[in-house]
Design a protein around this motif. Sequence first.
Motif, PDB file in Angstrom:
ATOM      1  N   GLY A 301     -19.057   3.270   0.837  1.00 19.94           N
ATOM      2  CA  GLY A 301     -18.298   1.911   0.603  1.00 19.94           C
ATOM      3  C   GLY A 301     -16.812   2.022   1.105  1.00 19.94           C
ATOM      4  N   VAL A 302     -16.126   1.181   0.307  1.00 21.72           N
ATOM      5  CA  VAL A 302     -14.715   1.025   0.638  1.00 21.72           C
ATOM      6  C   VAL A 302     -13.882   1.938  -0.144  1.00 21.72           C
ATOM      7  CG1 VAL A 302     -12.743  -0.517   0.639  1.00 21.72           C
ATOM      8  CG2 VAL A 302     -15.056  -1.392   1.161  1.00 21.72           C
ATOM      9  N   GLU A 303     -13.184   2.944   0.399  1.00 24.55           N
ATOM     10  CA  GLU A 303     -12.311   3.925  -0.273  1.00 24.55           C
ATOM     11  C   GLU A 303     -10.774   3.351  -0.386  1.00 24.55           C
ATOM     12  OE1 GLU A 303     -11.149   8.459   0.012  1.00 24.55           O
ATOM     13  OE2 GLU A 303     -12.281   7.471   1.865  1.00 24.55           O
ATOM     14  N   LYS A 304     -10.122   3.482  -1.467  1.00 23.15           N
ATOM     15  CA  LYS A 304      -8.792   3.335  -1.735  1.00 23.15           C
ATOM     16  C   LYS A 304      -7.801   4.540  -1.127  1.00 23.15           C
ATOM     17  CE  LYS A 304      -5.238   1.758  -4.973  1.00 23.15           C
ATOM     18  NZ  LYS A 304      -5.051   1.373  -6.230  1.00 23.15           N
ATOM     19  N   ILE A 305      -7.068   4.176  -0.300  1.00 19.77           N
ATOM     20  CA  ILE A 305      -6.099   5.486   0.494  1.00 19.77           C
ATOM     21  C   ILE A 305      -4.952   5.652  -0.468  1.00 19.77           C
ATOM     22  CG2 ILE A 305      -5.057   6.429   2.319  1.00 19.77           C
ATOM     23  CD1 ILE A 305      -6.785   4.607   4.098  1.00 19.77           C
ATOM     24  N   GLU A 306      -4.159   4.667  -0.677  1.00 19.36           N
ATOM     25  CA  GLU A 306      -2.792   4.713  -1.151  1.00 19.36           C
ATOM     26  C   GLU A 306      -2.289   3.305  -1.636  1.00 19.36           C
ATOM     27  OE1 GLU A 306       1.687   5.882   0.349  1.00 19.36           O
ATOM     28  OE2 GLU A 306       0.090   5.511   1.782  1.00 19.36           O
ATOM     29  N   GLU A 307      -1.391   3.382  -2.653  1.00 20.58           N
ATOM     30  CA  GLU A 307      -0.954   2.239  -3.146  1.00 20.58           C
ATOM     31  C   GLU A 307       0.393   2.274  -3.004  1.00 20.58           C
ATOM     32  OE1 GLU A 307      -0.925  -0.672  -7.166  1.00 20.58           O
ATOM     33  OE2 GLU A 307      -2.634   0.982  -7.197  1.00 20.58           O
ATOM     34  N   GLY A 308       1.432   1.058  -2.787  1.00 15.45           N
ATOM     35  CA  GLY A 308       2.733   1.042  -2.595  1.00 15.45           C
ATOM     36  C   GLY A 308       3.331  -0.272  -2.566  1.00 15.45           C
ATOM     37  N   LYS A 309       4.576  -0.449  -2.071  1.00 15.33           N
ATOM     38  CA  LYS A 309       4.957  -1.656  -1.908  1.00 15.33           C
ATOM     39  C   LYS A 309       5.578  -1.766  -0.435  1.00 15.33           C
ATOM     40  CE  LYS A 309       9.521  -0.804  -3.757  1.00 15.33           C
ATOM     41  NZ  LYS A 309      10.688  -1.466  -4.681  1.00 15.33           N
ATOM     42  N   VAL A 310       5.895  -3.098  -0.127  1.00 15.69           N
ATOM     43  CA  VAL A 310       6.373  -3.281   1.088  1.00 15.69           C
ATOM     44  C   VAL A 310       8.046  -3.087   0.931  1.00 15.69           C
ATOM     45  CG1 VAL A 310       6.770  -5.233   2.948  1.00 15.69           C
ATOM     46  CG2 VAL A 310       4.753  -5.084   1.582  1.00 15.69           C
ATOM     47  N   VAL A 311       8.283  -2.112   1.771  1.00 10.93           N
ATOM     48  CA  VAL A 311       9.819  -1.915   1.999  1.00 10.93           C
ATOM     49  C   VAL A 311      10.588  -2.589   2.824  1.00 10.93           C
ATOM     50  CG1 VAL A 311      11.394   0.112   2.233  1.00 10.93           C
ATOM     51  CG2 VAL A 311       9.517   0.510   1.069  1.00 10.93           C
ATOM     52  N   LYS A 312      10.039  -2.679   3.997  1.00 13.04           N
ATOM     53  CA  LYS A 312      10.617  -3.799   5.153  1.00 13.04           C
ATOM     54  C   LYS A 312       9.574  -4.459   5.790  1.00 13.04           C
ATOM     55  CE  LYS A 312      14.784  -1.910   5.096  1.00 13.04           C
ATOM     56  NZ  LYS A 312      15.854  -2.537   4.824  1.00 13.04           N
ATOM     57  N   LEU A 313       9.836  -5.388   6.086  1.00 19.35           N
ATOM     58  CA  LEU A 313       8.863  -6.209   7.243  1.00 19.35           C
ATOM     59  C   LEU A 313       9.712  -6.614   8.417  1.00 19.35           C
ATOM     60  CD1 LEU A 313       7.492  -9.288   4.866  1.00 19.35           C
ATOM     61  CD2 LEU A 313       6.261  -7.191   6.023  1.00 19.35           C
ATOM     62  N   MET A 314       9.181  -6.310   9.333  1.00 18.15           N
ATOM     63  CA  MET A 314       9.946  -6.438  10.917  1.00 18.15           C
ATOM     64  C   MET A 314       9.361  -7.370  11.862  1.00 18.15           C
ATOM     65  SD  MET A 314      11.122  -2.607  10.821  1.00 18.15           S
ATOM     66  CE  MET A 314       9.360  -1.974   9.834  1.00 18.15           C
ATOM     67  N   LYS A 315       9.723  -7.557  12.666  1.00 19.85           N
ATOM     68  CA  LYS A 315       8.959  -8.565  13.708  1.00 19.85           C
ATOM     69  C   LYS A 315       9.708  -8.018  15.137  1.00 19.85           C
ATOM     70  CE  LYS A 315       7.297 -13.113  15.034  1.00 19.85           C
ATOM     71  NZ  LYS A 315       5.739 -12.573  15.158  1.00 19.85           N
ATOM     72  N   LYS A 316       9.140  -8.026  16.451  1.00 17.46           N
ATOM     73  CA  LYS A 316       9.876  -7.770  17.380  1.00 17.46           C
ATOM     74  C   LYS A 316      10.150  -9.078  18.318  1.00 17.46           C
ATOM     75  CE  LYS A 316      10.783  -4.736  20.830  1.00 17.46           C
ATOM     76  NZ  LYS A 316      10.205  -3.660  21.736  1.00 17.46           N
ATOM     77  N   LYS A 317      11.192  -9.470  18.353  1.00 21.72           N
ATOM     78  CA  LYS A 317      11.862 -10.454  18.853  1.00 21.72           C
ATOM     79  C   LYS A 317      12.475 -10.139  20.344  1.00 21.72           C
ATOM     80  CE  LYS A 317      11.885 -13.946  15.291  1.00 21.72           C
ATOM     81  NZ  LYS A 317      10.736 -14.913  15.832  1.00 21.72           N
ATOM     82  N   GLY A 318      11.951 -10.540  21.384  1.00 24.26           N
ATOM     83  CA  GLY A 318      12.419 -10.055  22.718  1.00 24.26           C
ATOM     84  C   GLY A 318      12.429  -8.542  22.874  1.00 24.26           C
ATOM     85  N   THR A 319      13.579  -7.900  23.029  1.00 25.97           N
ATOM     86  CA  THR A 319      13.627  -6.681  23.044  1.00 25.97           C
ATOM     87  C   THR A 319      14.424  -5.932  21.657  1.00 25.97           C
ATOM     88  OG1 THR A 319      15.846  -6.569  24.058  1.00 25.97           O
ATOM     89  CG2 THR A 319      13.782  -6.624  25.602  1.00 25.97           C
ATOM     90  N   ASN A 320      14.566  -6.770  20.693  1.00 22.78           N
ATOM     91  CA  ASN A 320      14.886  -6.251  19.402  1.00 22.78           C
ATOM     92  C   ASN A 320      14.021  -6.362  18.270  1.00 22.78           C
ATOM     93  OD1 ASN A 320      17.794  -5.793  20.822  1.00 22.78           O
ATOM     94  ND2 ASN A 320      18.210  -8.041  20.337  1.00 22.78           N
ATOM     95  N   MET A 321      14.178  -5.347  17.422  1.00 19.71           N
ATOM     96  CA  MET A 321      13.421  -5.712  16.267  1.00 19.71           C
ATOM     97  C   MET A 321      14.241  -6.147  15.143  1.00 19.71           C
ATOM     98  SD  MET A 321      10.429  -4.635  14.890  1.00 19.71           S
ATOM     99  CE  MET A 321       9.574  -3.327  15.676  1.00 19.71           C
ATOM    100  N   VAL A 352      -7.327  -7.026  -3.637  1.00 16.86           N
ATOM    101  CA  VAL A 352      -8.499  -6.818  -2.625  1.00 16.86           C
ATOM    102  C   VAL A 352      -9.119  -5.627  -2.734  1.00 16.86           C
ATOM    103  CG1 VAL A 352      -8.848  -7.380  -0.486  1.00 16.86           C
ATOM    104  CG2 VAL A 352      -7.324  -8.861  -1.474  1.00 16.86           C
ATOM    105  N   MET A 353     -10.361  -5.475  -2.629  1.00 20.10           N
ATOM    106  CA  MET A 353     -11.159  -4.478  -2.352  1.00 20.10           C
ATOM    107  C   MET A 353     -11.997  -4.432  -1.285  1.00 20.10           C
ATOM    108  SD  MET A 353      -9.887  -1.866  -4.081  1.00 20.10           S
ATOM    109  CE  MET A 353     -11.071  -0.822  -4.027  1.00 20.10           C
ATOM    110  N   THR A 354     -11.965  -5.501  -0.147  1.00 20.20           N
ATOM    111  CA  THR A 354     -12.626  -5.528   0.920  1.00 20.20           C
ATOM    112  C   THR A 354     -11.856  -5.232   2.074  1.00 20.20           C
ATOM    113  OG1 THR A 354     -13.667  -7.369  -0.235  1.00 20.20           O
ATOM    114  CG2 THR A 354     -14.100  -7.141   2.201  1.00 20.20           C
ATOM    115  N   ALA A 355     -12.601  -4.378   2.826  1.00 18.27           N
ATOM    116  CA  ALA A 355     -11.773  -3.773   4.181  1.00 18.27           C
ATOM    117  C   ALA A 355     -12.211  -4.675   5.294  1.00 18.27           C
ATOM    118  CB  ALA A 355     -12.142  -2.481   4.306  1.00 18.27           C
ATOM    119  N   LEU A 356     -11.407  -4.990   6.133  1.00 15.86           N
ATOM    120  CA  LEU A 356     -11.562  -5.485   7.436  1.00 15.86           C
ATOM    121  C   LEU A 356     -12.770  -4.820   8.362  1.00 15.86           C
ATOM    122  CD1 LEU A 356      -8.256  -7.558   7.937  1.00 15.86           C
ATOM    123  CD2 LEU A 356     -10.399  -8.518   7.003  1.00 15.86           C
ATOM    124  N   PRO A 357     -13.157  -5.454   9.339  1.00 13.71           N
ATOM    125  CA  PRO A 357     -14.138  -4.510  10.359  1.00 13.71           C
ATOM    126  C   PRO A 357     -13.199  -4.064  11.338  1.00 13.71           C
ATOM    127  CG  PRO A 357     -14.656  -6.851  10.510  1.00 13.71           C
ATOM    128  CD  PRO A 357     -13.940  -6.887   9.372  1.00 13.71           C
TER     129      PRO A 357
END
Length: 558
Positions: A301-321, A352-357
């Motif tokens: 079945g589906v196994e839970k690995i770790e629980e935490g929180k989002v520290v940083k959200l980033m996105k690559k724009k051009g050559t910079n993060m 959510v306790m459903t893993a994506l394929p």
Amino acid sequence: MAGPLLLRSLFSASSRKSLSSHLVRPPCLSRGFTAGPASAAAAAATDAKVFLEPSRLRNVAVIAHVDHGKTTLMDRLLRQCGADIPHERAMDSISLERERGITIASKVTSISWKENELNMVDTPGHADFGGEVERVVGMVEGAVLVVDAGEGPLAQTKFVLAKALNYGLRPILLLNKVDRPSVSEERCDEVESLVFDLFANLGATEEQLDFPVLYASAKEGWASSTFTKDPPADVKNMSQLLDAIVRHVPPPKANLDAPFQMLVSMMEKDYYLGRILTGRVSSGIIHVGDRIHGLRSKESGVEKIEEGKVVKLMKKKGTNMVLIDSAGAGDIISMAGMASPSIGHTVANTEVMTALPTVVLDPPTISMTFGVNDSPLAGRDGTHLTGGKIGDRLMAEAETNLAINVLPGLSESYEVQGRGELQLGILIENMRREGFELSVSPPKVMYKTENGLKLEPIEEVTIEVNDEHVGLVMEALSHRRAEVADMGPVAGNVGRTRLSLTCPSRGLVGYRSVFSSDTRGTGFMHRAFLSIHVLLEILFFPFLLFSLLFQLHLVVMS
């Protein structure tokens, strides 16, 4: 106590300052902060409307054969959209990529074009790094298939196109290098017909067969919807290609109201942030500070690995993060805050306790044994000598590269399975530069056994040589059980011949150096995994045994 506390506060402040210097926040993403929680909720809702609208997103992969111009094309697209390109091949960030002139790892960046956000994925072209293509093609809704207008579709073109068609993508055909003197409009029409036949042979749908065609010179920095060798100055740019991407690539099908889910497709390790997980947001909205957990599918079945929180959200724009505050379904982002999830795992909201394929990759075909250097000269070149350190490094590589399998062996040795000699050679060179000293065995082909039959991998080989070397090459490959599927002259190159063959992987081990010697360094050889067949020795063993006994009977009778 005041002294140590003061030093500690100064140290933490300087650490945060040095960390933020690695990440650039563009002016369009800067937001004001207010004290009231209602204002913060309103700001989050505004972010969802302005920055997370899926209809403004286009996720596109650039796929092609080796040296058909993918990375150069990415440079021109970035420059067209105002990105600062520090040097040519800006997407090649690994030192070995710049030295060898090839793309080894997939990279994601985003560019803005006419109020749309285009997430572009640059992929490798060599068959040994096909795992990089397989794991990222699921993140996109469209693809730009780059084909050299002089060479036409080759072995790796077929491989990457098959992966794109299997995911239901509708590629845009870009005939590159049309500015070459040997390329004519008739040649482009011929290449277009060859590509159409390739689509049909790979089982493309009617919608996929109706692909748009553009003509370009990535080196000169222009693309056109009609054949030309020198477009007018006012349209000598990449605008028509960017417009075609916006017009033909559908926006992602996304549900912003559903809980957050993301399949991890790439992973990097940062000294300050730890694991940086990259993937496309499948559903929902994610904000900095949200509680999330990692999931993985197992037989039980589906196994839970770790629980935490989002520290940083980033996105690559051009050559910079750049730092972002939130992201929505359909976008490709990077996040930090989790220490255990890796490629193929699902990151989702805590409810959510459903893993994506996960992505299914082609099996490895070559294996080598890595072990401790026990030669008399051990310890002179490297600093990491023990089997434990070598094993940790190999396991870390297997986490970020799904096309490599690492199996522990005897006496501090490890069996490393991969796609080809070049892939394993790149791994060995990277470890050598990092200070590892190790011993490696010669590569050997991996076999499978199904229903009592031994199976071996078969590869499709494309060779281009001078006419005077054809006989020598064909004789050498015939001894390695190769079979010629097609043979003909190379368009626009007088005195050159192109061969298409199928050959067992075991016959190609060690042949590249022989090929370079036979062709005096003037030949080109490309390989791609084709299928798995029954081992010929087992299939024909009864016939060979009967033939040997019959010949022995004739000798005795005479």
